[in-house]
Design a protein around this motif. Structure first.
Motif, PDB file in Angstrom:
ATOM      1  N   GLY A  59       0.791  -1.228   0.000  1.00 56.42           N
ATOM      2  CA  GLY A  59       0.000   0.000   0.000  1.00 56.42           C
ATOM      3  C   GLY A  59       0.818   1.272   0.000  1.00 56.42           C
ATOM      4  N   ILE A  60       2.136   1.157  -0.118  1.00 53.28           N
ATOM      5  CA  ILE A  60       3.028   2.319  -0.133  1.00 53.28           C
ATOM      6  C   ILE A  60       3.507   2.569  -1.561  1.00 53.28           C
ATOM      7  CG2 ILE A  60       5.192   3.295   0.742  1.00 53.28           C
ATOM      8  CD1 ILE A  60       4.899   1.497   3.181  1.00 53.28           C
ATOM      9  N   PRO A  61       3.490   3.834  -2.023  1.00 56.40           N
ATOM     10  CA  PRO A  61       3.975   4.118  -3.382  1.00 56.40           C
ATOM     11  C   PRO A  61       5.375   3.549  -3.599  1.00 56.40           C
ATOM     12  CG  PRO A  61       2.946   6.058  -2.455  1.00 56.40           C
ATOM     13  CD  PRO A  61       3.020   5.054  -1.348  1.00 56.40           C
ATOM     14  N   LYS A  62       5.576   2.866  -4.708  1.00 53.24           N
ATOM     15  CA  LYS A  62       6.846   2.200  -4.977  1.00 53.24           C
ATOM     16  C   LYS A  62       7.925   3.223  -5.339  1.00 53.24           C
ATOM     17  CE  LYS A  62       8.713  -1.841  -7.341  1.00 53.24           C
ATOM     18  NZ  LYS A  62       8.396  -2.958  -8.274  1.00 53.24           N
ATOM     19  N   ARG A  63       9.086   3.074  -4.721  1.00 59.12           N
ATOM     20  CA  ARG A  63      10.178   4.024  -4.943  1.00 59.12           C
ATOM     21  C   ARG A  63      10.922   3.720  -6.244  1.00 59.12           C
ATOM     22  NH1 ARG A  63      13.185   5.382   0.811  1.00 59.12           N
ATOM     23  NH2 ARG A  63      11.303   5.913   1.999  1.00 59.12           N
ATOM     24  N   LEU A  64      11.277   4.805  -6.960  1.00 56.19           N
ATOM     25  CA  LEU A  64      12.075   4.680  -8.175  1.00 56.19           C
ATOM     26  C   LEU A  64      13.527   5.075  -7.940  1.00 56.19           C
ATOM     27  CD1 LEU A  64       9.624   6.207 -10.808  1.00 56.19           C
ATOM     28  CD2 LEU A  64      10.115   3.803 -10.400  1.00 56.19           C
ATOM     29  N   GLY A  65      13.778   5.750  -6.840  1.00 59.30           N
ATOM     30  CA  GLY A  65      15.121   6.240  -6.560  1.00 59.30           C
ATOM     31  C   GLY A  65      15.140   7.757  -6.529  1.00 59.30           C
ATOM     32  N   THR A  66      16.313   8.330  -6.455  1.00 56.73           N
ATOM     33  CA  THR A  66      16.443   9.780  -6.392  1.00 56.73           C
ATOM     34  C   THR A  66      16.751  10.364  -7.762  1.00 56.73           C
ATOM     35  OG1 THR A  66      18.782   9.579  -5.817  1.00 56.73           O
ATOM     36  CG2 THR A  66      17.246   9.750  -4.000  1.00 56.73           C
ATOM     37  N   VAL A  67      16.307  11.570  -7.986  1.00 56.14           N
ATOM     38  CA  VAL A  67      16.576  12.285  -9.228  1.00 56.14           C
ATOM     39  C   VAL A  67      17.162  13.649  -8.891  1.00 56.14           C
ATOM     40  CG1 VAL A  67      14.774  11.132 -10.551  1.00 56.14           C
ATOM     41  CG2 VAL A  67      14.231  13.213  -9.304  1.00 56.14           C
ATOM     42  N   ASN A  68      17.965  14.173  -9.799  1.00 55.62           N
ATOM     43  CA  ASN A  68      18.546  15.504  -9.629  1.00 55.62           C
ATOM     44  C   ASN A  68      17.908  16.434 -10.643  1.00 55.62           C
ATOM     45  OD1 ASN A  68      20.690  17.714 -10.286  1.00 55.62           O
ATOM     46  ND2 ASN A  68      21.328  16.875  -8.320  1.00 55.62           N
ATOM     47  N   LEU A  69      17.570  17.628 -10.215  1.00 54.08           N
ATOM     48  CA  LEU A  69      16.808  18.555 -11.055  1.00 54.08           C
ATOM     49  C   LEU A  69      17.688  19.512 -11.848  1.00 54.08           C
ATOM     50  CD1 LEU A  69      13.937  19.345  -8.535  1.00 54.08           C
ATOM     51  CD2 LEU A  69      13.982  17.658 -10.365  1.00 54.08           C
ATOM     52  N   GLY A  70      18.963  19.206 -11.979  1.00 54.50           N
ATOM     53  CA  GLY A  70      19.829  20.035 -12.801  1.00 54.50           C
ATOM     54  C   GLY A  70      20.834  20.824 -11.988  1.00 54.50           C
ATOM     55  N   VAL A  71      21.287  21.937 -12.556  1.00 57.26           N
ATOM     56  CA  VAL A  71      22.335  22.742 -11.936  1.00 57.26           C
ATOM     57  C   VAL A  71      21.847  24.177 -11.781  1.00 57.26           C
ATOM     58  CG1 VAL A  71      23.381  23.335 -14.163  1.00 57.26           C
ATOM     59  CG2 VAL A  71      24.773  23.419 -12.099  1.00 57.26           C
ATOM     60  N   LYS A  72      22.310  24.854 -10.743  1.00 56.48           N
ATOM     61  CA  LYS A  72      21.986  26.267 -10.561  1.00 56.48           C
ATOM     62  C   LYS A  72      23.269  27.064 -10.379  1.00 56.48           C
ATOM     63  CE  LYS A  72      20.989  25.730  -5.613  1.00 56.48           C
ATOM     64  NZ  LYS A  72      19.986  25.955  -4.545  1.00 56.48           N
ATOM     65  N   ILE A  73      23.178  28.357 -10.622  1.00 53.80           N
ATOM     66  CA  ILE A  73      24.343  29.237 -10.556  1.00 53.80           C
ATOM     67  C   ILE A  73      24.794  29.390  -9.106  1.00 53.80           C
ATOM     68  CG2 ILE A  73      25.172  31.577 -10.977  1.00 53.80           C
ATOM     69  CD1 ILE A  73      23.182  31.735 -13.291  1.00 53.80           C
ATOM     70  N   GLY A  74      26.087  29.175  -8.874  1.00 57.19           N
ATOM     71  CA  GLY A  74      26.657  29.361  -7.545  1.00 57.19           C
ATOM     72  C   GLY A  74      27.182  30.776  -7.384  1.00 57.19           C
ATOM     73  N   GLU A  75      28.171  30.941  -6.541  1.00 54.85           N
ATOM     74  CA  GLU A  75      28.718  32.276  -6.301  1.00 54.85           C
ATOM     75  C   GLU A  75      29.829  32.598  -7.286  1.00 54.85           C
ATOM     76  OE1 GLU A  75      32.102  31.107  -2.941  1.00 54.85           O
ATOM     77  OE2 GLU A  75      30.456  32.452  -2.425  1.00 54.85           O
ATOM     78  N   THR A  76      30.084  33.880  -7.455  1.00 50.44           N
ATOM     79  CA  THR A  76      31.207  34.354  -8.259  1.00 50.44           C
ATOM     80  C   THR A  76      32.271  34.885  -7.298  1.00 50.44           C
ATOM     81  OG1 THR A  76      29.768  34.960 -10.112  1.00 50.44           O
ATOM     82  CG2 THR A  76      31.951  35.961 -10.044  1.00 50.44           C
ATOM     83  N   TYR A  77      33.475  34.349  -7.404  1.00 49.30           N
ATOM     84  CA  TYR A  77      34.528  34.748  -6.471  1.00 49.30           C
ATOM     85  C   TYR A  77      35.687  35.403  -7.225  1.00 49.30           C
ATOM     86  CZ  TYR A  77      37.062  30.555  -8.035  1.00 49.30           C
ATOM     87  OH  TYR A  77      37.705  29.607  -8.805  1.00 49.30           O
ATOM     88  N   THR A  78      36.517  36.118  -6.478  1.00 47.30           N
ATOM     89  CA  THR A  78      37.651  36.842  -7.052  1.00 47.30           C
ATOM     90  C   THR A  78      38.952  36.160  -6.673  1.00 47.30           C
ATOM     91  OG1 THR A  78      36.447  38.945  -6.893  1.00 47.30           O
ATOM     92  CG2 THR A  78      38.829  39.074  -7.177  1.00 47.30           C
TER      93      THR A  78
END
Length: 266
Positions: A59-78
């Motif tokens: 009765g529990i939804p069957k797991r498919l595993g984890t997914v990653n939703l892509g990449v996002k912009i991090g910080e800009t350093y000097t």
């Protein structure tokens, strides 16, 4: 939402940001004392995927595993690493060998003056004998650079009719007499420095000014620390990464077209 499209789109946006930072470095490759920047990337948090309607597992939804939703912009350093020195043989040009910044009184378009800091030591003397930058901003003495307070009392004035010498401690000598000391300071943590523009830096809240151990070298100018060859290689890498994401978008679009117009007919 089609996950493949979103993942590819986020990758393209990230590569565009990297390209903007890299092209700015190339544009300032010949700027005295310029410090290059670099962009970082950050992954979105992984999310658990499940078959919502598949309740066959007690009765529990069957797991498919984890997914990653892509990449996002991090910080800009000097990157504050020191650039190479160029010999100019001009008595007005100075460079800092070590960590530190020159104190400058900068006046904006509204006429408001404040203290900024720079690694560009291409100075000159104005008609009144004051030591200034190429843009006409006053170079401050040690007291002015340390206090961070603008004011005429902290300007450096020379006799234009006499020769002068600047020693490695920043002391300015004319006619065997000490005239002033160049304002050279450092900061405890460069994370509290931000680029202001016009090759200047300004401290933000939390910045702590400390003594600098840099040696002042007269007759030299510090060049930018941008490696043009390295930046060009990065340009090629970024372009290829962008094109790869672009092909993913085209592939997913083609798959959706077939799913709607071909498979849907069956």
């Amino acid at each position: 939402m089609v996950k493949g499209l979103y993942t590819a789109w986020s990758g393209m946006v990230n590569e565009m940001n990297r390209m903007d930072v890299m092209t700015n470095n190339l544009a300032n490759a010949d700027t005295n004392g310029y410090k290059k920047e670099a962009a970082t990337s950050q992954a979105f948090s992984d999310r658990l995927a499940v078959k919502i309607k598949d309740l066959s597992d007690n009765g529990i939804p069957k797991r498919l595993g984890t997914v990653n939703l892509g990449v996002k912009i991090g910080e800009t350093y000097t990157d504050y690493s020191q650039g190479s020195f160029q010999i100019t043989d001009s008595k007005y040009d100075v460079a800092l060998d070590g960590n530190g910044f020159f104190g400058i009184e900068f006046t904006n378009k509204e006429g408001v003056s404040s203290v900024k800091y720079t690694r560009d030591g291409a100075f000159t003397v104005n008609t009144e004998g004051y030591l200034v930058t190429k843009d006409g901003d006053y170079v401050l003495n040690q007291a002015g650079a340390e206090s961070g307070q603008p004011g005429a009392n902290n300007y450096i004035r020379l006799d234009p009719n006499l020769d002068f010498k600047i020693d490695q401690n920043g002391n300015i000598w004319q006619n065997d007499q000490l005239v002033a000391q160049l304002g050279v300071v450092d900061f405890e943590n460069y994370d509290f420095l931000e680029k202001y523009g016009e090759n200047l830096y300004q401290p933000v809240e939390g910045a702590t000014i400390t003594a600098s151990n840099a040696r002042v070298e007269q007759g030299y100018i510090e060049a930018s620390n941008v490696n043009v060859v390295s930046e060009m290689v990065s340009m090629i890498t970024i372009s290829r990464a962008y094109e790869a994401n672009q092909k993913v978008v085209q592939t997913v679009d083609s798959m959706l077209d077939k799913a709607v117009n071909s498979v849907g007919k069956v």
